[in-house]
Design an enzyme around this catalytic site. Structure first.
Site, PDB file in Angstrom:
ATOM      1  N   SER A 129      45.362 -16.852  88.656  1.00  0.00           N
ATOM      2  CA  SER A 129      45.951 -16.010  87.620  1.00  0.00           C
ATOM      3  C   SER A 129      45.115 -16.182  86.350  1.00  0.00           C
ATOM      4  CB  SER A 129      47.421 -16.403  87.410  1.00  0.00           C
ATOM      5  OG  SER A 129      48.015 -15.619  86.393  1.00  0.00           O
ATOM      6  N   TYR A 168      46.561  -6.218  82.153  1.00  0.00           N
ATOM      7  CA  TYR A 168      46.029  -7.454  82.737  1.00  0.00           C
ATOM      8  C   TYR A 168      47.086  -8.552  82.725  1.00  0.00           C
ATOM      9  CZ  TYR A 168      42.857 -11.413  83.484  1.00  0.00           C
ATOM     10  OH  TYR A 168      42.246 -12.531  83.975  1.00  0.00           O
ATOM     11  N   LYS A 170      48.798 -10.361  86.067  1.00  0.00           N
ATOM     12  CA  LYS A 170      48.664 -11.793  86.284  1.00  0.00           C
ATOM     13  C   LYS A 170      50.022 -12.506  86.260  1.00  0.00           C
ATOM     14  CE  LYS A 170      44.239 -12.169  86.949  1.00  0.00           C
ATOM     15  NZ  LYS A 170      43.735 -12.598  88.271  1.00  0.00           N
TER      16      LYS A 170
END
Length: 278
Positions: free
Chosen positions: A133, A148, A152
């Site tokens: 991650s 993003y 994650k």
């Protein structure tokens, strides 16, 4: 700490952290099946190295890669989902296709890998899934990086649920949260920037400028040291579920935990009052 040689399946192994991990794993005598979209980007003169051209968003391509790994090496011990990319842009500016592609690569591609790797691990009653991650997948307060961040965070959630799901099968799961790592992640060739730009969002633009013009090439994280730490975690009997990498990641995680604890304490009475009476 290291026992018999392990068989690793590493996605995104042609560059960045994935490349560093594949190199370190080979140097320690393990076997590596490494994936990339372009087979020509994978180089290692070793019978312990299996280069695989894989489209991680294509189910049959992933299934074939897992099958080839088991056929060549006989089993599968560690699955590392490392492939991914950063998408920059405010939620208002990002198109549906930009968001979906980011999630396709950062979340659904790892799920494709899990879908085809887990039957092998289940049959063995052993194995370790390591999902890469980012610290932004734990502490998400970064203007302009919402896509993003969300992808994650989702990968972290997948890992936590997976750990609970496969514990009875003898399979381990770890989510790795690196801070900024000195790779080409922020380069213009790797980072996706929203096609639209909305000038009202100055915080998002300032964040992009900071990452591209100041942080790029100066990141504190050493990919080789992170790779060795991942290998260490893969070689202990009780690996961590959450693994933070670097001082920045540790500091930000501690700040996030403190903030959550403060919110819990401040709003505890209100929270408890929402239940039906006992």
């Amino acid at each position: 700490m290291k026992n018999s040689p392990k068989i690793w399946f590493i996605t995104g192994a042609s560059k960045g952290l994935g490349l560093a991990l594949a190199q370190q794993v080979l140097a320690l005598g393990d076997r590596v099946a490494a994936t990339s979209r372009n087979l020509g980007e994978l180089h290692a003169a070793s019978e312990r190295f299996l280069p695989l051209q894989v489209d991680l968003m294509n189910e049959s391509s992933v299934a074939s890669a897992i099958a080839s790994t088991v056929e060549v090496f006989g089993s599968l011990d560690v699955v590392v989902n490392c492939a991914g990319y950063g998408q920059q842009g405010t939620f208002e500016a990002l198109s549906d296709s930009e968001l979906r592609r980011n999630f396709d690569v950062n979340l659904f591609a790892p799920l494709n890998v899990l879908r085809h790797a887990l039957p092998q691990l289940r049959a063995q009653r052993s194995g370790h899934v390591i999902n890469i991650s980012s610290i932004v997948g734990f502490d998400g307060g970064y203007a302009g990086w919402g896509s993003y961040v969300a992808s994650k965070f989702a990968l972290g959630g997948v890992t936590e649920a997976l750990a609970a799901e496969v514990q009875e099968l003898g399979i381990k799961a770890t989510v790795v949260y690196p801070g900024p790592v000195r790779t080409g992640f922020l380069s213009s060739a790797s980072l996706a920037i929203a096609e639209r730009r909305i000038d009202d969002y100055t915080a998002a633009q300032a964040s992009l400028d900071l990452h591209q013009n100041t942080l790029d090439g100066q990141q504190a994280g050493d990919p080789d040291k992170i790779a060795l730490a991942i290998i260490q975690a893969a070689n202990v009997s009780e690996p961590p579920l959450h693994l933070f990498m670097g001082q920045i990641a540790v500091d930000l995680a501690q700040q996030k935990i403190t903030q959550v604890q403060q919110d819990l304490n401040q709003w505890k009475a209100t929270s408890l009052a929402t239940d039906f009476p006992a």
